[in-house]
Design a protein around this motif. Structure first.
Motif, PDB file in Angstrom:
ATOM      1  N   ILE A 122       2.291   6.715  -6.666  1.00 26.32           N
ATOM      2  CA  ILE A 122       1.030   8.009  -7.180  1.00 26.32           C
ATOM      3  C   ILE A 122       1.391   9.383  -6.873  1.00 26.32           C
ATOM      4  O   ILE A 122       1.349  10.626  -7.689  1.00 26.32           O
ATOM      5  N   ALA A 123       2.173   9.409  -5.608  1.00 28.93           N
ATOM      6  CA  ALA A 123       2.710  10.768  -4.903  1.00 28.93           C
ATOM      7  C   ALA A 123       3.626  11.339  -6.161  1.00 28.93           C
ATOM      8  O   ALA A 123       3.498  12.747  -6.493  1.00 28.93           O
ATOM      9  N   VAL A 182       0.914  -1.314  -0.113  1.00 23.59           N
ATOM     10  CA  VAL A 182      -0.057   0.057   0.002  1.00 23.59           C
ATOM     11  C   VAL A 182       0.813   1.111   0.060  1.00 23.59           C
ATOM     12  O   VAL A 182       0.522   2.423  -0.659  1.00 23.59           O
ATOM     13  N   LEU A 183       1.977   1.154   0.834  1.00 27.95           N
ATOM     14  CA  LEU A 183       2.709   2.403   0.828  1.00 27.95           C
ATOM     15  C   LEU A 183       3.412   2.731  -0.436  1.00 27.95           C
ATOM     16  O   LEU A 183       3.531   3.715  -0.809  1.00 27.95           O
ATOM     17  N   TYR A 235       3.730   6.729   4.770  1.00 26.70           N
ATOM     18  CA  TYR A 235       5.075   6.171   4.588  1.00 26.70           C
ATOM     19  C   TYR A 235       5.999   6.663   5.465  1.00 26.70           C
ATOM     20  O   TYR A 235       6.975   5.892   6.289  1.00 26.70           O
ATOM     21  N   LEU A 269       1.142   4.224  -2.818  1.00 31.10           N
ATOM     22  CA  LEU A 269       1.009   5.647  -2.356  1.00 31.10           C
ATOM     23  C   LEU A 269       1.886   6.406  -2.891  1.00 31.10           C
ATOM     24  O   LEU A 269       1.827   7.623  -3.371  1.00 31.10           O
ATOM     25  N   LEU A 285       0.074  12.279   0.577  1.00 30.69           N
ATOM     26  CA  LEU A 285       0.174  10.747   0.110  1.00 30.69           C
ATOM     27  C   LEU A 285       1.575  10.122   0.688  1.00 30.69           C
ATOM     28  O   LEU A 285       1.730   8.883   0.974  1.00 30.69           O
TER      29      LEU A 285
END
Length: 165
Positions: A66-67, A59-60, A143, A63, A139
């Motif tokens: 995407i960031a 998941v991290l 993390y 993200l 996002l």
């Protein structure tokens, strides 16, 4: 959005996800036997079970990718966001290095020191991303939080296992 713009955006998205998951893959190579090693370690009571790490990191990494893509899109090119995206790439290298230090080379103290550097790099990346696209900075916050937790876990585990780390 014009057809070529959509195609460019999709290629950019795929590229940033690929770059991010290549770094994840390099780190995971070092972690191939991490499960059995992690089970050998004396861990603090608050340490999560080993099978939590894979889903959380997946998941991290999504993200994070995407960031980076959002920053690249907002800036219009790598060059226009050179500092932010270079910070992102450097922290990816540091991210992958930690697994090698801790799991393959079993250097708990060096892994902790490297995590401090990673934490600072993530912070700089969050700030740089936020300035370009606040959502991209946001996002990256999960993390950063996870790496903060990982730092405490690295320290505690290293202290509990001087013979193994």
């Amino acid at each position: 959005m014009a057809r070529t713009d959509k195609s460019h955006a999709l290629k950019g998205f795929a590229t940033w996800m690929l770059v991010t998951f290549i770094a994840a893959g390099i780190g995971s190579i070092a972690s191939t036997r991490a499960g059995s090693f992690y089970q050998q370690l004396v861990r603090p009571d608050w340490a999560p079970p080993g099978d939590v790490f894979g889903p959380v990191w997946t998941v991290l990494y999504v993200l994070m990718g995407i960031a980076a893509w959002l920053v690249w899109r907002r800036a219009g090119s790598f060059t226009a966001a050179r500092t932010a995206l270079t910070l992102y790439l450097v922290q990816l290298v540091a991210n992958a290095l930690w697994s090698w230090l801790f799991f393959s080379w079993r250097m708990g103290g060096a892994a902790l020191a490297e995590l401090v550097v990673l934490w600072l790099l993530i912070g700089a990346t969050v700030i740089a991303f936020w300035r370009i696209r606040p959502l991209a900075g946001a996002l990256m916050l999960p993390y950063w939080a996870w790496v903060t937790f990982a730092g405490f876990l690295n320290y505690a585990t290293w202290q509990l296992n001087p013979q193994l780390l």
